[in-house]
Scaffold this motif. Structure first.
Motif, PDB file in Angstrom:
ATOM      1  N   VAL A  15      -2.252 -20.714 -28.879  1.00 37.94           N
ATOM      2  CA  VAL A  15      -2.381 -19.933 -27.659  1.00 37.94           C
ATOM      3  C   VAL A  15      -2.804 -19.347 -27.642  1.00 37.94           C
ATOM      4  O   VAL A  15      -3.912 -18.600 -27.534  1.00 37.94           O
ATOM      5  N   THR A  16      -2.301 -18.194 -28.759  1.00 38.92           N
ATOM      6  CA  THR A  16      -2.648 -16.577 -28.657  1.00 38.92           C
ATOM      7  C   THR A  16      -4.140 -16.775 -29.823  1.00 38.92           C
ATOM      8  O   THR A  16      -5.046 -16.049 -29.551  1.00 38.92           O
ATOM      9  N   ARG A  17      -3.980 -17.310 -30.840  1.00 42.74           N
ATOM     10  CA  ARG A  17      -5.632 -17.542 -31.219  1.00 42.74           C
ATOM     11  C   ARG A  17      -6.970 -18.134 -30.165  1.00 42.74           C
ATOM     12  O   ARG A  17      -7.676 -17.759 -30.550  1.00 42.74           O
ATOM     13  N   LEU A  18      -6.276 -19.255 -29.008  1.00 40.86           N
ATOM     14  CA  LEU A  18      -7.268 -19.745 -28.805  1.00 40.86           C
ATOM     15  C   LEU A  18      -7.630 -18.477 -27.246  1.00 40.86           C
ATOM     16  O   LEU A  18      -8.835 -18.737 -27.048  1.00 40.86           O
ATOM     17  N   LYS A  19      -6.815 -17.785 -27.265  1.00 39.91           N
ATOM     18  CA  LYS A  19      -6.989 -16.715 -26.107  1.00 39.91           C
ATOM     19  C   LYS A  19      -8.262 -15.662 -27.141  1.00 39.91           C
ATOM     20  O   LYS A  19      -8.851 -14.990 -25.455  1.00 39.91           O
ATOM     21  N   ARG A  20      -8.027 -15.659 -27.803  1.00 37.10           N
ATOM     22  CA  ARG A  20      -7.966 -13.960 -28.586  1.00 37.10           C
ATOM     23  C   ARG A  20      -9.661 -14.351 -28.576  1.00 37.10           C
ATOM     24  O   ARG A  20     -10.156 -14.574 -28.803  1.00 37.10           O
ATOM     25  N   ILE A  21      -9.780 -16.052 -29.016  1.00 38.47           N
ATOM     26  CA  ILE A  21     -11.465 -16.520 -29.100  1.00 38.47           C
ATOM     27  C   ILE A  21     -12.137 -16.169 -28.564  1.00 38.47           C
ATOM     28  O   ILE A  21     -13.577 -16.357 -27.573  1.00 38.47           O
ATOM     29  N   SER A  22     -11.295 -16.494 -27.334  1.00 33.39           N
ATOM     30  CA  SER A  22     -12.079 -16.737 -25.901  1.00 33.39           C
ATOM     31  C   SER A  22     -12.298 -14.913 -25.634  1.00 33.39           C
ATOM     32  O   SER A  22     -13.298 -14.756 -24.814  1.00 33.39           O
ATOM     33  N   ASP A  23     -11.364 -14.491 -25.344  1.00 35.33           N
ATOM     34  CA  ASP A  23     -11.615 -12.676 -25.360  1.00 35.33           C
ATOM     35  C   ASP A  23     -12.909 -12.445 -26.238  1.00 35.33           C
ATOM     36  O   ASP A  23     -13.969 -11.937 -25.074  1.00 35.33           O
ATOM     37  N   ALA A  24     -12.744 -12.532 -27.229  1.00 34.32           N
ATOM     38  CA  ALA A  24     -14.160 -12.636 -28.074  1.00 34.32           C
ATOM     39  C   ALA A  24     -15.389 -12.704 -27.510  1.00 34.32           C
ATOM     40  O   ALA A  24     -16.512 -12.242 -27.450  1.00 34.32           O
ATOM     41  N   MET A  25     -15.212 -14.106 -27.197  1.00 39.06           N
ATOM     42  CA  MET A  25     -16.747 -14.540 -26.424  1.00 39.06           C
ATOM     43  C   MET A  25     -16.479 -14.132 -25.144  1.00 39.06           C
ATOM     44  O   MET A  25     -18.291 -13.886 -25.263  1.00 39.06           O
ATOM     45  N   LEU A  26     -15.725 -13.589 -24.085  1.00 40.38           N
ATOM     46  CA  LEU A  26     -16.354 -13.305 -23.297  1.00 40.38           C
ATOM     47  C   LEU A  26     -16.711 -11.664 -23.356  1.00 40.38           C
ATOM     48  O   LEU A  26     -17.777 -11.474 -22.920  1.00 40.38           O
ATOM     49  N   HIS A  27     -16.351 -10.982 -24.375  1.00 35.84           N
ATOM     50  CA  HIS A  27     -16.562  -9.715 -24.411  1.00 35.84           C
ATOM     51  C   HIS A  27     -17.825 -10.012 -25.179  1.00 35.84           C
ATOM     52  O   HIS A  27     -18.873  -8.767 -24.610  1.00 35.84           O
ATOM     53  N   ASP A  28     -17.958 -10.734 -25.711  1.00 38.39           N
ATOM     54  CA  ASP A  28     -19.591 -10.243 -26.277  1.00 38.39           C
ATOM     55  C   ASP A  28     -20.684 -11.010 -25.885  1.00 38.39           C
ATOM     56  O   ASP A  28     -21.792 -10.402 -25.540  1.00 38.39           O
ATOM     57  N   GLY A  29     -20.212 -11.856 -24.686  1.00 35.63           N
ATOM     58  CA  GLY A  29     -20.840 -12.629 -23.049  1.00 35.63           C
ATOM     59  C   GLY A  29     -21.083 -11.097 -22.687  1.00 35.63           C
ATOM     60  O   GLY A  29     -22.532 -10.809 -21.887  1.00 35.63           O
TER      61      GLY A  29
END
Length: 313
Positions: A15-29
């Motif tokens: 779950v932590t890996r899914l969250k940091r993928i999501s966070d990275a994409m949101l930050h990039d967005g």
């Protein structure tokens, strides 16, 4: 990614890996929108597209359609409203509900947003051309919504958590008291009859011919129940408690089975109990094992009691 501790955690870090993928994409967005001069945030697109396709909707329906928690949707739509992208008006059939819709500003800018979203989609497709990412997500979502993390974890704990039922042991007399004081103080007040048995179990339960069972996980008592002798033909079942951490492990079932078996071995005809109908899980357990409601004892020592049940063994 070298020296990545989360990857070392294997499925514990899933779950932590899914969250940091999501966070990275949101930050990039966010950085992308800022660079392009767009005053929107990455998670707004789903609501913009939903309302453009289906028209005005209340917040509850938006939350249901996109699968977000209601508070999260409220936070998002408040920001979108302040930015001038959403309108809000009362529902004609229910003034307590509000309908959200797109503003002229949102409709005017949608073609510009769509170009960016299409480009983003194309970029992600190229990035994942060799990976069935959507198929993986669908499988994960289906399995999680069918049976979530909590229930799967509890199942595994039950499979690896050996519960042992033992009879009275003076070493656990204090646990008999503390387990019961814990739930009684949470829902009611401690009464004189409670203190009599809980503080002196040897004198008022064991010596007169009763029994106290403990559910142990390892050497830790996680549940308990007393059978108080009432004459030669019956027991009173009293002071059943399971610590909150271990509820859902069928410990109540195991303790109840031990009580019924003991009553049969000792030649008793019945077991009765007094409880409160507000304790729904307890009443459900008693009914499951065949206890039937009988008239209340007018001289009950417990003010909280409003139901009496009995099982003929």
């Amino acid at each position: 990614m070298e020296n990545d501790f989360v990857r070392e955690l294997d499925f514990l870090g899933f779950v932590t890996r899914l969250k940091r993928i999501s966070d990275a994409m949101l930050h990039d967005g966010r950085r992308l929108y800022k660079e392009l001069g767009m005053d929107i945030e990455p998670n707004w697109f789903v609501i913009l597209k939903l309302l453009r396709k289906h028209g005005e909707m209340p917040i509850t329906e938006i939350a249901d359609r996109i699968g977000f928690a209601h508070p999260s949707v409220i936070s998002i739509v408040n920001k979108m409203t302040r930015a001038g992208y959403l309108t809000s008006k009362k529902c004609s059939d229910d003034s307590r509900r509000r309908l959200l819709g797109l503003t002229p500003k949102a409709r005017e800018k949608m073609p510009e947003f769509e170009k960016v979203w299409d480009a983003g989609t194309a970029g992600v497709k190229k990035m994942l051309v060799e990976v069935d990412a959507l198929g993986f997500l669908e499988k994960v979502e289906d399995k999680i919504f069918k049976k979530g993390f909590k229930n799967r974890t509890l199942d595994e704990l039950k499979n690896h958590c050996e519960v042992k039922i033992i009879g009275f042991d003076p070493r656990y007399a204090q646990d008999f008291a503390s387990l019961n004081y814990e739930w009684i103080e949470k829902y009611y007040r401690i009464e004189k009859a409670d203190r009599k048995i809980l503080d002196h179990p040897q004198t008022f339960v064991i010596d007169p011919g009763g029994q106290i069972f403990f559910a142990l996980v390892g050497e830790r008592p996680v549940g308990t129940v007393a059978l108080v002798a009432d004459g030669k033909e019956r027991f009173e079942l009293a002071k059943m408690a399971v610590t909150p951490q271990f509820r859902g492990f069928q410990i109540g079932d195991k303790l109840m089975t031990a009580c019924i078996d003991h009553a049969r071995r000792t030649g008793k005809k019945s077991i009765y109990l007094e409880s409160n109908t507000g304790l729904i899980p307890a009443i459900t357990l008693y009914k499951k094992f065949g206890f039937k409601e009988v008239p209340m004892n007018p001289d009950t020592p417990y003010q909280r009691s409003n139901i009496r049940m009995e099982l003929f063994v």
